[in-house]
Write an enzyme that holds these catalytic residues in place. Structure first.
Site, short mmCIF file in Angstrom:
data_model
loop_
_atom_site.label_atom_id
_atom_site.label_comp_id
_atom_site.label_asym_id
_atom_site.label_seq_id
_atom_site.Cartn_x
_atom_site.Cartn_y
_atom_site.Cartn_z
CG HIS A 40 -2.44 0.52 1.00
ND1 HIS A 40 -3.25 -0.39 0.36
CD2 HIS A 40 -2.80 1.63 1.12
CE1 HIS A 40 -4.04 0.41 0.11
NE2 HIS A 40 -4.16 1.70 0.82
NE ARG A 42 -9.05 -2.78 -9.79
CZ ARG A 42 -9.15 -2.23 -8.83
NH1 ARG A 42 -9.02 -2.85 -7.47
NH2 ARG A 42 -9.53 -0.93 -8.72
CE1 TYR A 68 -8.88 -7.43 -6.62
CE2 TYR A 68 -9.81 -5.71 -5.44
CZ TYR A 68 -8.93 -6.20 -6.07
OH TYR A 68 -7.72 -5.18 -6.17
#
Length: 499
Positions: A384, A395, A420
Site C-alpha cells: 500500500h 490491477r 475480491y
C-alpha cells in the site's frame, strides 16, 4: 632583658609575641592550603570515578535499561516477506490470523493438540454447533450439517478443530477438495501439529496442486486460441475497444465510482461531463484511461524488466487528474485499510526496492504468468505504498504482466468486489492460493468473452454483469450466480460495431 633581675624588656616581649602570632597564622594558612588541596583531589577523583562508571555503563550495559527506545510496531513486514518460494504460505508472522492463535488456548499440552477449552460464550456455542453438525452428517442430513458447520465457523473462525471437521465435510460429502484443502491449511496455520489436519492436508495438497495446474493449462489453450486470431480482424478490434471501456468501468466501480457503463463510455469517447456526477468520479475515469494508454504505448512491448519507475509512472497517471501532487509519490503518513495495517512511510522505499527485485527475479519468472501477475498484484496492494490509487495501480500492474505474456487485460467485475476483497483478506491471513484462483477465474471469463466475440458468427460482447452468453451458454462455472446486476443497462448485450 634586664641584666640585674633577668626579666625581659617590654619591647622584646612584644616582639616575641608578634613573631608567635605570625608563626601561628602561617601554620594555619599552610594547613588550610593542604586541606583545600586534599578536598580538590577528592572531588576530582570522585568525578573521574563517576565519569568512568557512566562511560562503562553506557557502552557495556544493556541500552534498553538506561535509554528508552522508540520502535515501530512488529506488524510491519520485512524484506523476507517479498521473497516467497511457496505461494501458499505468505510469511504468516506478519498476518493477524497467526497472532490470533494464542487466543484459542494457553499453549501446547504435549499431546500434539492445542488446548481449546471454552473460554467464552461464542466458543462454547461453536463447539456445540460442531457436535450437532457431526451428528447430522452421520445421519446423512447434509443440508442441516452444512448450515451448522457454517454457523460454528462463523462463531469461531480460527478454531482448528472446527476448520478441520468442516474441511472433511466439504471433501467427503460435497466433493469440494479445493475448499477443504484451504480449511486444512488454515487449521495448520493456527496449530501446525494438529494431527487430523496434517493427515488430511497430505492427502489433498497434491490433488489441489494438480487441479490448479490443469486450470493454468486450460488458460494457456484459450490464450493460444485468441492469439491465432489475426490482428486485422475487425471483430477483434471492436471487442478490444469494448473490453477497454468495460475494464475502466469495472475497475473504478470496485473503488466506489457510481458511473454507469453508458456514462463511462460517454466520458471516454466525448470527454464531456455527465450531469449529477462529481468531478472526482470523472477524473478517476480519465486517470485510468491515461494510465492504460501509457501501458499500451510503452510497457507492453518493453524489452526489459518492469521497474519501480514504471510503477510510479502508472500511478502518476492514475492520480493525474484527481490529485496530481500525490501522483507518482510514496505516501508520507500511516494509513489503515480495514484490519490491515500497511508499513509505515519510512519503510516504503526499501520494501518497494525489494518488491522490484522480486518482480524481476528468476524465482518469480518460474511461476505461471497468471499466478505471477496475481502475486504481484497482492504484494503491491499489501505494501500500500500510495495515499490513494493502490488498488487501481495494482490491477494495472497485474494486467501489464498478463499482456506481456500474451493475455488480454483481465477484468475484475464490480459485482464481485466483495469476493475480491475477501480473497485479499484470506491472503493476508496466510494463504494466497484462493486469490490466485480468483484471478484465474477472471482471466478465463475475459478470454471467453474475446473468443465469443471473435467467433465466426461475430457475436456481441456481453456485459460482464452477466453470467451467461446471450444464447444461455455459461461463461465459466467458477462463480456463484448473482441475483442482482449493478449498473444501468444491465442485462443488455453490447453489439459489436455500435461504438
Amino acid at each position: 632583658m634586664c641584666c640585674v633581675c633577668g626579666e625581659q624588656s617590654p619591647d622584646l616581649k612584644n616582639g616575641l609575641q608578634k613573631q608567635s602570632r605570625s608563626a601561628r597564622r602561617s601554620a594555619s594558612k599552610k594547613w588550610r592550603y593542604q586541606m583545600n588541596s586534599f578536598h580538590y583531589f577528592v572531588i576530582f577523583a570522585s568525578g573521574s570515578l563517576f565519569s568512568g562508571l557512566m562511560f562503562g555503563l553506557l557502552n557495556y550495559a544493556p541500552k534498553y535499561v538506561l535509554l528508552p527506545t522508540r520502535s515501530a510496531p512488529h506488524h510491519l513486514p520485512d524484506g523476507k516477506f517479498l521473497q516467497i518460494s511457496d505461494e501458499a504460505r505468505v510469511m504468516e508472522p506478519y498476518f493477524p490470523a497467526v497472532r490470533m492463535a494464542g487466543r484459542l488456548g494457553d499453549g501446547n499440552n504435549g499431546s500434539g493438540k492445542i488446548r481449546t477449552e471454552p473460554h467464552d460464550t461464542n466458543e462454547q456455542e461453536a463447539l456445540s454447533s460442531l457436535k450437532v453438525a457431526i451428528e447430522m452428517k452421520t445421519m446423512g442430513k447434509d443440508d442441516k450439517a452444512a448450515r451448522l458447520f457454517q454457523h460454528a465457523l462463523a462463531l469461531s473462525p480460527k478454531h482448528p478443530e472446527i476448520l478441520t471437521k468442516y474441511g472433511e465435510f466439504l471433501e467427503h460429502n460435497q466433493q469440494d477438495v479445493v475448499r477443504a484443502d484451504h480449511y486444512y491449511y488454515q487449521a495448520l496455520t493456527v496449530n501446525p501439529s494438529h494431527s487430523e489436519a496434517l493427515a488430511n492436508r497430505q492427502r489433498t495438497a497434491q490433488i489441489v496442486e494438480h487441479l490448479d495446474q490443469k486450470r493454468f493449462e486450460r488458460l494457456d489453450q484459450k490464450r493460444d486460441a485468441l492469439s491465432s486470431v489475426s490482428d486485422t480482424n475487425m471483430a477483434l478490434k471492436r471487442a478490444e475497444k469494448e473490453a477497454y471501456i468495460q475494464h475502466i468501468y469495472h475497475s473504478v466501480g470496485i473503488e466506489g465510482n457510481t458511473m454507469s457503463l453508458a456514462q463511462t463510455r460517454s466520458i471516454l469517447e466525448t470527454r464531456m461531463a455527465v450531469d449529477g456526477k462529481s468531478i472526482d468520479e470523472h477524473n478517476e475515469i480519465l486517470g485510468l484511461d491515461a494510465a492504460m494508454k501509457y501501458i499500451n504505448a510503452t510497457l507492453v512491448n518493453k524489452n526489459d524488466f518492469i521497474t519501480l519507475k514504471d510503477i510510479l509512472e502508472i500511478h502518476r497517471r492514475v492520480l493525474g487528474h484527481v490529485d496530481p501532487i500525490e501522483g507518482g509519490e510514496f505516501r508520507r503518513s500511516q494509513v489503515y485499510v480495514g484490519g490491515h495495517v500497511p508499513p509505515g512511510p519510512g519503510d516504503l522505499s526499501i520494501l518497494m526496492n525489494h518488491f522490484e527485485s522480486w518482480l524481476n527475479s528468476k524465482q518469480a519468472f518460474l511461476f505461471h504468468p497468471v499466478k505471477y501477475a496475481a502475486m504481484a498484484h497482492y504484494k503491491l496492494v499489501h505494501i500500500h505504498p500510495f495515499s490513494d490509487g493502490n488498488g487501481r495501480t495494482s490491477r494495472l500492474l497485474m494486467n501489464t504482466l498478463l499482456m506481456r505474456a500474451g493475455y488480454p487485460p483481465v477484468i475484475i467485475q464490480k459485482q464481485h468486489r466483495h469476493k475480491y476483497y475477501d480473497y485479499l483478506q484470506v491472503a493476508n491471513e496466510g494463504d494466497i492460493r484462493p486469490f490466485v484462483r480468483f484471478i484465474a477465474d477472471c482471466t478465463e471469463r475475459t478470454l471467453d468473452l474475446y473468443l465469443w466475440a471473435t467467433s465466426e458468427l461475430s457475436h456481441p460482447v456481453p456485459l460482464l454483469a452477466q453470467e451467461t452468453m446471450p444464447d444461455g451458454v455459461p461463461l465459466i462455472n467458477s462463480f456463484e450466480k448473482e441475483s442482482t446486476i449493478e449498473g444501468s443497462g444491465a442485462g443488455e448485450a453490447i453489439r459489436i460495431g455500435t461504438i
